[in-house]
Write a protein that holds these residues in place. Structure first.
Motif, PDB file in Angstrom:
ATOM      1  N   SER A 124       0.855  -1.186   0.000  1.00 26.15           N
ATOM      2  CA  SER A 124       0.000   0.000   0.000  1.00 26.15           C
ATOM      3  C   SER A 124       0.890   1.235   0.000  1.00 26.15           C
ATOM      4  N   PHE A 125       0.324   2.315  -0.522  1.00 25.33           N
ATOM      5  CA  PHE A 125       1.020   3.597  -0.532  1.00 25.33           C
ATOM      6  C   PHE A 125       0.015   4.674  -0.175  1.00 25.33           C
ATOM      7  N   ASP A 126       0.385   5.541   0.761  1.00 27.15           N
ATOM      8  CA  ASP A 126      -0.458   6.666   1.154  1.00 27.15           C
ATOM      9  C   ASP A 126       0.202   7.940   0.637  1.00 27.15           C
ATOM     10  N   PRO A 127      -0.402   8.606  -0.363  1.00 32.16           N
ATOM     11  CA  PRO A 127       0.226   9.796  -0.938  1.00 32.16           C
ATOM     12  C   PRO A 127       0.304  10.977   0.028  1.00 32.16           C
ATOM     13  N   THR A 128      -0.545  10.986   1.046  1.00 32.41           N
ATOM     14  CA  THR A 128      -0.529  12.078   2.021  1.00 32.41           C
ATOM     15  C   THR A 128       0.682  11.969   2.945  1.00 32.41           C
ATOM     16  N   THR A 129       0.902  10.786   3.495  1.00 31.84           N
ATOM     17  CA  THR A 129       2.016  10.583   4.423  1.00 31.84           C
ATOM     18  C   THR A 129       3.284  10.117   3.713  1.00 31.84           C
ATOM     19  N   LYS A 130       3.147   9.723   2.435  1.00 38.91           N
ATOM     20  CA  LYS A 130       4.242   9.177   1.633  1.00 38.91           C
ATOM     21  C   LYS A 130       4.778   7.870   2.222  1.00 38.91           C
ATOM     22  N   LYS A 131       3.903   7.141   2.897  1.00 38.85           N
ATOM     23  CA  LYS A 131       4.301   5.878   3.505  1.00 38.85           C
ATOM     24  C   LYS A 131       3.963   4.717   2.582  1.00 38.85           C
ATOM     25  N   PHE A 132       4.971   3.885   2.334  1.00 38.61           N
ATOM     26  CA  PHE A 132       4.810   2.677   1.532  1.00 38.61           C
ATOM     27  C   PHE A 132       5.075   1.474   2.429  1.00 38.61           C
ATOM     28  N   GLU A 133       4.200   0.476   2.331  1.00 39.59           N
ATOM     29  CA  GLU A 133       4.366  -0.761   3.086  1.00 39.59           C
ATOM     30  C   GLU A 133       4.202  -1.933   2.128  1.00 39.59           C
ATOM     31  N   MET A 134       5.009  -2.960   2.357  1.00 42.85           N
ATOM     32  CA  MET A 134       4.960  -4.146   1.502  1.00 42.85           C
ATOM     33  C   MET A 134       5.341  -5.360   2.336  1.00 42.85           C
ATOM     34  N   GLU A 135       4.666  -6.477   2.071  1.00 46.42           N
ATOM     35  CA  GLU A 135       5.027  -7.754   2.675  1.00 46.42           C
ATOM     36  C   GLU A 135       5.127  -8.801   1.576  1.00 46.42           C
ATOM     37  N   PHE A 136       6.158  -9.629   1.673  1.00 45.27           N
ATOM     38  CA  PHE A 136       6.286 -10.724   0.719  1.00 45.27           C
ATOM     39  C   PHE A 136       7.026 -11.890   1.358  1.00 45.27           C
ATOM     40  N   ILE A 137       6.825 -13.075   0.783  1.00 46.83           N
ATOM     41  CA  ILE A 137       7.556 -14.270   1.177  1.00 46.83           C
ATOM     42  C   ILE A 137       8.724 -14.384   0.217  1.00 46.83           C
ATOM     43  N   SER A 138       9.928 -14.415   0.770  1.00 46.66           N
ATOM     44  CA  SER A 138      11.125 -14.320  -0.071  1.00 46.66           C
ATOM     45  C   SER A 138      11.393 -15.589  -0.870  1.00 46.66           C
ATOM     46  N   ASN A 139      12.003 -15.372  -2.016  1.00 47.75           N
ATOM     47  CA  ASN A 139      12.567 -16.422  -2.840  1.00 47.75           C
ATOM     48  C   ASN A 139      14.032 -16.033  -2.993  1.00 47.75           C
ATOM     49  N   ALA A 140      14.904 -16.747  -2.337  1.00 45.11           N
ATOM     50  CA  ALA A 140      16.329 -16.390  -2.335  1.00 45.11           C
ATOM     51  C   ALA A 140      16.941 -16.683  -3.702  1.00 45.11           C
ATOM     52  N   SER A 141      16.775 -15.756  -4.610  1.00 41.94           N
ATOM     53  CA  SER A 141      17.325 -15.913  -5.953  1.00 41.94           C
ATOM     54  C   SER A 141      18.297 -14.773  -6.211  1.00 41.94           C
ATOM     55  N   GLU A 142      18.865 -14.783  -7.385  1.00 40.21           N
ATOM     56  CA  GLU A 142      19.779 -13.697  -7.744  1.00 40.21           C
ATOM     57  C   GLU A 142      19.009 -12.451  -8.186  1.00 40.21           C
ATOM     58  N   LEU A 143      17.716 -12.614  -8.374  1.00 41.31           N
ATOM     59  CA  LEU A 143      16.898 -11.489  -8.808  1.00 41.31           C
ATOM     60  C   LEU A 143      16.386 -10.710  -7.602  1.00 41.31           C
ATOM     61  N   PRO A 144      16.301  -9.390  -7.728  1.00 35.61           N
ATOM     62  CA  PRO A 144      15.837  -8.583  -6.597  1.00 35.61           C
ATOM     63  C   PRO A 144      14.334  -8.327  -6.629  1.00 35.61           C
ATOM     64  N   THR A 145      13.826  -7.911  -5.494  1.00 28.76           N
ATOM     65  CA  THR A 145      12.518  -7.270  -5.428  1.00 28.76           C
ATOM     66  C   THR A 145      12.774  -5.820  -5.834  1.00 28.76           C
TER      67      THR A 145
END
Length: 195
Positions: A124-145
């Motif tokens: 989620s992103f709140d344009p008023t507070t400029k706060k971004f939150e994210m949750e994910f289950i990692s996949n330990a690969s060479e590719l980034p989030t």
């Protein structure tokens, strides 16, 4: 095996956008119903959703609340979207004829995950507070989030916190205005907060 990459792409226009009035509780409920129907159709098509078109005039009362509700509901469904305006510098445009930002553009510029190395749980992103939150289950690969960080949002820098793992590294790409997060652990719940 042939892989089909399909996306369901409905348009979203509430009646007040074209016929007048303001964004009120009635249209908020109508927007929630619109999403509920799209959920059923997305499940039927077994595809992701891209809201292919929506837009309105920034002169509509509470236009920003309407856009906020569109984005909040799209984010909850991990749906992408495209804003419609064919009027360069006109009524619905994110830019004036002089190429200056309109109040519409201020709502459209968002922080969002472009790619997730693992399973995306929420963001989620709140344009008023400029706060971004994210949750994910990692996949330990060479590719980034990869998280998009538009310069207009964090022109004075930002604070990043990552929890759920200590085995990660980050880097920024100033050419693409993105944050890259590499997690070295497999199948851990990672929380990202940016303000």
């Amino acid at each position: 095996t042939m892989v089909h990459k399909l996306v369901y792409s409905p348009h979203c226009y509430m009646m007040f956008v074209d016929v007048g009035g303001e964004y009120n509780k009635k249209y908020h409920r109508s927007l929630l119903r619109w999403y509920k129907h799209r959920d059923k159709e997305t499940a039927m098509h077994q595809s992701g959703m891209l809201i292919g078109e929506f837009g309105l005039s920034p002169h509509k009362k509470d236009f920003d609340k309407y856009l906020h509700d569109i984005f909040t509901n799209a984010d909850a469904r991990h749906a992408s979207w495209t804003y419609w305006s064919s009027d360069a510098g006109g009524g619905w445009s994110p830019l004036t004829a002089e190429r200056k930002p309109t109040p519409i553009l201020q709502q459209l510029v968002q922080v969002y995950p472009q790619a997730t190395a693992g399973e995306l749980l929420s963001y989620s992103f709140d344009p008023t507070t400029k706060k971004f939150e994210m949750e994910f289950i990692s996949n330990a690969s060479e590719l980034p989030t990869v998280i998009a960080l538009p310069p207009a949002i964090y022109s004075n820098g930002y604070q990043l916190s990552i929890s759920g793992t200590t085995r990660y590294k980050t880097e920024t790409d100033s050419k693409t205005n993105t944050l890259l997060i590499y997690v070295a652990e497999q199948s851990v719940k990672v929380k990202v907060n940016i303000v």
